[in-house]
Design an enzyme around this catalytic site. Structure first.
Site: not given
Ligand code: URA
Length: 433
Positions: A183, A168, A187, A161, A82
């Protein structure tokens, strides 16, 4: 349990129990807890933070809010990667095929770009015919076939999320380290890979502008991943200047293909070899030195390019573009931008270059905006190069209605010059293991 008490506890820096966090997440996803109470809680988290234990509970509750991917039928050790996002970051298109060519499986779900940062899905969708949508079974079939696949995030993966991120975004609570960590990690954990490599970008074009904040985020994500039972490491990498020479979807796909062909061995290639090697080390393929050699060999032998070619084909894309870039859409307008100054390039503000690319149509100003795949920028000079007045600095491309000349002026403003050659920049700033 009630939300008023939960908000009060976080407001006073008191720890929430795992039951309270699970109750909050499931109540919010089901709709029994209203936005205004969750907004107040998010602001309390933003101001007072969460403990590691609370962050792990929040991450697991979010992960469990929807579908998870079962990778048990995937051959080989699975490694996910990621990036927190940046300008010119096409590393996933390169290191996925490289790692797969070295015997690990790379199942990856990615997102679309928003704002000045690009998204891997947009880059792939710029390849004619390429399908980024797939059901879980189809996705696993792709991974077993070539060792590598990137698809877009499926409908019901981590719905908590989707809801929390939108809230947010609207309540100025995006920039909280435990909220970002939960977050991202929810994932990654829902994806189910054995190992997770996190590329945390730092600098002007990144989410985290300072190395200290990037390190805090990276450490928290690594601790969360390890506490959840995964092999996990993070690499903090430089995003003060764009990565590579191309910014914009089609242009970046071409640059990725050039690296896989072994034709481009600069900073982008070096970073990709480091990251691919980290994936291989986590998968137990050898020491870092051995894995760097293996990654380089995968490029030099053409095996990584072959994985990329086959994976484009299996997802419906025309892999012929690898041998003939004219098969990718070409921009209608092109504009060269020349230097008005003499000196060494000592700064290339990534965020500003990303914003110029956005202005040219390469990104999305809102979630619904269309993307001009052909749009973007080629950086004709690199950080540290000496330039004279009249030297070409950028080529801008667009097929979108925009003021390309004004965009060129803005691109010039992103550069700084010095009389003396600036110090070399390191791509990898820190490794957190
Ligand atoms: N990327 C994400 O997936 N979540 C966040 O909160 C910030 C960046």
């Amino acid at each position: 349990m009630n939300m008023y008490e939960i908000i009060t506890k976080t407001k006073h820096g008191q720890k929430l129990s795992s039951d309270e966090i699970c109750w909050l997440v499931s109540g919010y996803v089901e709709g029994s807890i209203p936005d205004y109470q969750v907004s107040a809680w998010l602001m309390a988290v933003n101001l007072n933070s969460l403990s590691d234990e609370e962050t792990l509970c929040l991450t697991m509750a979010m992960k469990d809010s929807g579908d998870t991917v079962d990778l048990s039928s995937v051959k080989n050790v699975t490694v996910d990667k990621h990036s927190t996002g940046g300008v010119g970051d096409k590393t996933s298109l390169i290191i996925g095929p490289v790692a797969a060519a070295c015997g690990v499986s790379v199942p990856k779900m990615s997102g679309k770009g928003l704002g000045h940062t690009g998204g891997t899905i947009d880059k792939l969708e710029s390849i004619p015919g390429f399908r980024t949508g797939a059901g879980f079974d189809e996705f696993i079939g792709y991974v077993n076939n070539t060792g590598f696949s990137i698809v877009s995030q499926s409908g019901n993966l981590v719905p908590a999320d989707k809801k929390l991120y939108a809230l947010r975004d609207a309540t100025a609570t995006v920039d909280s380290i435990p909220l970002i960590a939960s977050s991202i990690m929810s994932k990654k954990l829902a994806m189910g890979a054995d190992c997770i490599l996190l590329d945390v970008k730092t600098g002007s074009g990144a989410f985290m502008k300072s190395v200290e904040d990037s390190e805090r985020l990276a450490s928290l994500m690594v601790r969360t991943g390890k506490n959840a039972g995964k092999k996990c490491m993070a690499v903090i990498t430089d995003m003060d200047i764009p990565l590579g020479r191309a910014v914009g979807n089609t242009l970046e796909v071409i640059e990725a293909a050039e690296v896989l062909k072994g034709n481009s061995k600069g900073r982008l290639y070096e970073l990709c070899m480091e990251l691919a090697a980290d994936m291989l080390v986590m998968a137990g393929k050898g020491s870092k030195e051995e894995c760097i050699e293996a990654a380089k060999e995968a490029v030099d032998s053409g095996r990584a390019l072959d994985v990329f070619r086959r994976s484009v084909t299996q997802q419906g894309g025309d892999a012929g573009f690898i041998d003939d870039y004219s098969k990718l859409g070409k921009a209608v307008h092109e504009c060269s931008v020349y230097s008005k100054t003499e000196g060494y390039i000592c700064g290339m503000n990534s965020e500003e270059i990303g914003l110029v690319s956005l202005e040219l149509g390469a990104g999305r100003k809102t979630k619904e905006s269309p993307v001009d795949y052909s749009a973007g920028i080629i950086l004709e000079k690199e950080y540290g190069d000496y330039v004279k007045a009249g030297d070409k600095l950028f080529t801008l491309y667009t097929s979108t209605e925009c003021n390309i000349v004004q965009a060129g002026e803005k691109a010039l403003d992103a550069l700084s010059f010095s009389e003396n050659k600036p110090e070399q920049r390191r791509c990898v700033i820190k490794v957190i293991d």
